[in-house]
Motif scaffolding. Structure first.
Motif, short mmCIF file in Angstrom:
data_model
loop_
_atom_site.label_atom_id
_atom_site.label_comp_id
_atom_site.label_asym_id
_atom_site.label_seq_id
_atom_site.Cartn_x
_atom_site.Cartn_y
_atom_site.Cartn_z
N PHE A 188 46.69 46.41 59.45
CA PHE A 188 47.71 46.89 58.50
C PHE A 188 47.34 48.30 58.08
CE2 PHE A 188 50.05 47.61 54.66
CZ PHE A 188 51.22 46.90 54.83
N ASP A 189 48.36 49.17 58.02
CA ASP A 189 48.14 50.58 57.68
C ASP A 189 49.26 51.01 56.74
OD1 ASP A 189 47.62 53.28 57.57
OD2 ASP A 189 48.18 53.69 59.66
N GLY A 190 48.91 51.38 55.50
CA GLY A 190 49.93 51.81 54.56
C GLY A 190 49.39 52.81 53.57
N CYS A 191 50.31 53.63 53.01
CA CYS A 191 49.93 54.62 52.01
C CYS A 191 50.92 54.58 50.86
CB CYS A 191 49.88 56.02 52.62
SG CYS A 191 49.01 57.22 51.58
N SER A 192 50.48 54.96 49.66
CA SER A 192 51.30 54.92 48.45
C SER A 192 51.58 53.46 48.10
CB SER A 192 52.58 55.74 48.64
OG SER A 192 53.23 55.94 47.41
N ASP A 193 52.85 53.05 47.97
CA ASP A 193 53.04 51.62 47.77
C ASP A 193 52.55 50.85 48.99
OD1 ASP A 193 54.31 49.62 45.77
OD2 ASP A 193 54.95 48.92 47.75
N GLY A 194 52.62 51.50 50.17
CA GLY A 194 52.05 50.88 51.36
C GLY A 194 50.57 50.61 51.21
N GLY A 195 49.87 51.45 50.45
CA GLY A 195 48.47 51.19 50.15
C GLY A 195 48.31 50.00 49.24
N ARG A 196 49.22 49.87 48.26
CA ARG A 196 49.21 48.68 47.40
C ARG A 196 49.45 47.43 48.25
NH1 ARG A 196 52.75 45.11 45.18
NH2 ARG A 196 54.43 46.10 46.35
N GLU A 197 50.41 47.52 49.18
CA GLU A 197 50.70 46.39 50.05
C GLU A 197 49.47 46.02 50.89
OE1 GLU A 197 54.08 47.97 52.21
OE2 GLU A 197 54.84 48.71 50.28
#
Length: 581
Positions: A188-197
């Motif tokens: 899984f790779d996310g940033c901003s709310d994607g980082g929260r996810e």
């Protein structure tokens, strides 16, 4: 691009994380070598995937709505779209001739409402560039135009955690049916709310992913959107309704900060590698008699600036209501976020804070006509926000189940991020160490802090980074990452629509109306400036020998000072807690 229409604010954070492309890739093969898993070809036709039953995953009404062959990045994919009840939209891209048994799910920024397959923090990643991953993402249960989706309790849950989790489960099932083989490894790779996810997945669903990359995580969702952005917006608004500080003053402030703190890390390069060691007195910018027209700040601007750095404090007690505010060195990134270009221009902080407060932050939504001026910075307000902390926030430091499952976690953050203070990531890293023991934490988690880097991308510092390759090597080879090279993005670097990645006001461009970004790959400009980053609490310092623009001219050094805790009203958020289901 100007922040005018509220219905676009979800896409705004998402576009911040778009991949940057269009330039040649600088070879860095040593960092790009990963285990050579065998290519697996499809075992069934693409169109046949529409018959897969998703009812057991999402409930009645869950289904695949389409499965068609498409071209992405010069390769053939089976593009699968579907719905998980009641309204979680998802999309999975399955390579037709190049799948190497890896699954990558990509996070969605802001409040989502759209499907974005852009993988950030993967610049020049060879296994991704060669189309070896099956890739998926989700709109998290609502569409972009649905500003008030938070009025629906189910959609709150779908946004908070359910949409991402069910998309992972459904995607794995689709992959297994298509190839007659399950994915060997899931990332899984996310940033901003994607980082929260990303953090939410590691905390709530420790078996969903083997490797998780969490960038600039909006982990303190409640206080971040309700308190921080509201405070920044109202603090910089004068009695006449116009901005007190505008973008015109930011270069003055930034240069003064650099003059005071740039050399603290041993190199005058326009970057502050350890902002917490910077102790800048904003009063030195106050206009004085005899300045003879030299740039300076009024008394009101000085006091406003001090409050913007500091962040919200509770009325009466003066206790901090967030982990920390924007760090010294981030000033140029404030433009368009909470500092407007001109005194009457709109700002992102106002656009993001108001709908969150109206429809998401509280158990019971406030009455119609609610404005930012109606929010009181009090302990009672904080406690009202606390009620939904176990739903939205992803700050639980007990990752024992994730570690026991063999999971690996990389957290990263730009030191010059104006949207989400990097101190949130530092506090979480520290809390995991306190909860699980530092040795145990360091066996499966890393934190990287990037000097001069804005929110998820861009900035004065080298912002292009490949964390996906070292993550694959950590999961599949057991090689824990240490030094990782970052690269300077070119000024003309563009997003997948051919638009400039970021303008002078740190405002990301919007996609053309009605278009979704295609799957796109981050690339590294030829002869780009490079610099290493090291796991926190270490940072890169110039060795005194060699080219200052090359990563191999830098050595590892510990930060001047680290902090065991940050004192604020939500300190207990960084202790183990039970999530709301």
């Amino acid at each position: 691009m100007v922040f005018i229409r509220n219905k676009h604010y979800r896409a705004l954070f998402t576009v911040i994380t778009l991949g940057m492309g269009g330039l040649s890739v600088n070879a860095h093969s040593a960092e790009n070598s990963v285990p050579a898993l065998s290519v697996i070809k499809p075992a069934t036709g693409c169109a046949a995937l529409t018959h897969i039953d998703l009812t057991e995953i999402g409930g009645a009404g869950s289904k695949i709505t389409s499965a068609t062959e498409t071209m992405q990045n010069g390769a053939a994919f089976c593009s699968v779209e579907g719905t998980l009840a009641p309204a979680i939209g998802f999309r999975v891209e399955l390579p037709m001739a190049s799948w190497r048994q890896r699954f990558l799910q990509v996070g969605c920024g802001g409040l989502c409402g759209r499907i974005d397959l852009q993988a950030g923090a993967a610049a020049g990643c060879a296994p991704l560039n060669s189309n070896g991953f099956a890739i998926a993402s989700t709109n998290m249960g609502h569409i972009q135009e649905e500003e008030d989706f938070g009025k629906d309790e189910q959609k709150r849950k779908d946004f908070a955690y359910r949409g991402v989790h069910l998309t992972a489960v459904a995607s794995k099932k689709i992959i297994e049916v298509f190839y007659h083989r399950p994915a060997a490894h899931a990332y899984f790779d996310g940033c901003s709310d994607g980082g929260r996810e990303a953090l939410m997945e590691a905390q709530r669903y420790p078996h969903d992913f083997n490797g998780v990359i969490a960038g600039a995580a909006a982990m303190n969702f409640q206080t971040q959107n309700a308190l921080y952005h509201t405070w920044q917006a109202v603090t910089n608004t004068g009695s006449d309704g116009k901005a007190i500080i505008t973008a015109a003053q930011l270069p003055l402030i930034h240069q003064a900060v650099l003059a005071h703190c740039d050399a603290l890390d041993g190199q005058k390069d326009g970057l502050i590698a350890d902002p917490q060691a910077c102790h800048f007195d904003v009063s030195t910018l106050r206009c004085k008699t005899g300045d003879n027209g030299q740039p300076c700040l009024s008394d009101l601007q000085v006091s406003t600036l001090r409050r913007l750095y500091d962040g919200p404090r509770a009325e009466g007690s003066g206790q901090k209501m967030i982990v920390g505010g924007p760090q010294y060195g981030s000033e140029l990134a404030w433009a368009g976020v909470f500092i407007p270009q001109t005194a009457s221009d709109p700002i992102f902080s106002r656009i993001i804070a108001l709908p969150v407060l109206k429809y998401m932050s509280f158990v019971n939504n406030p009455p119609a006509g609610y404005t930012l001026k109606d929010l009181h910075f009090t302990r009672d307000t904080f406690d009202a926000l606390r009620a939904l902390h176990p739903l939205y926030d992803a700050t639980n430091p007990d990752l024992s189940a994730f570690a026991a499952a063999g999971g690996k976690l990389i957290i990263w953050h730009g030191w010059a991020d104006p949207h989400i203070s990097p101190l949130n990531s530092v506090a979480y890293h520290t809390a995991v160490g306190k909860t699980m023991g530092e040795a145990k934490r360091d066996s499966f988690e890393r934190l990287y802090l990037l000097p001069g880097v804005y929110h998820c991308s861009g900035g004065e510092g080298p912002s292009l980074i490949d964390l996906l390759t070292p993550m694959v090597n950590w999961v599949e080879r057991g090689h824990a990452p240490q030094a990782i090279t970052t690269w300077q993005a070119a000024p003309q670097q563009k997003n997948s629509f051919g638009q400039p990645m970021i303008d002078k006001g740190n405002r990301p461009p919007m996609p053309p109306k009605g278009q979704q970004p295609p799957t796109h790959l981050e690339t590294i400009p030829a002869n780009a400036v490079s610099r290493p980053v090291f796991p926190y609490p270490d940072y890169a310092v110039y060795s005194g020998k060699g080219d200052v623009n090359r990563a191999d001219s830098y050595a590892r050094k510990p930060l001047h000072q680290t902090y065991d805790a940050y004192h604020w009203l939500g300190e207990d958020f960084y202790t183990p807690y039970t999530f709301i289901k």
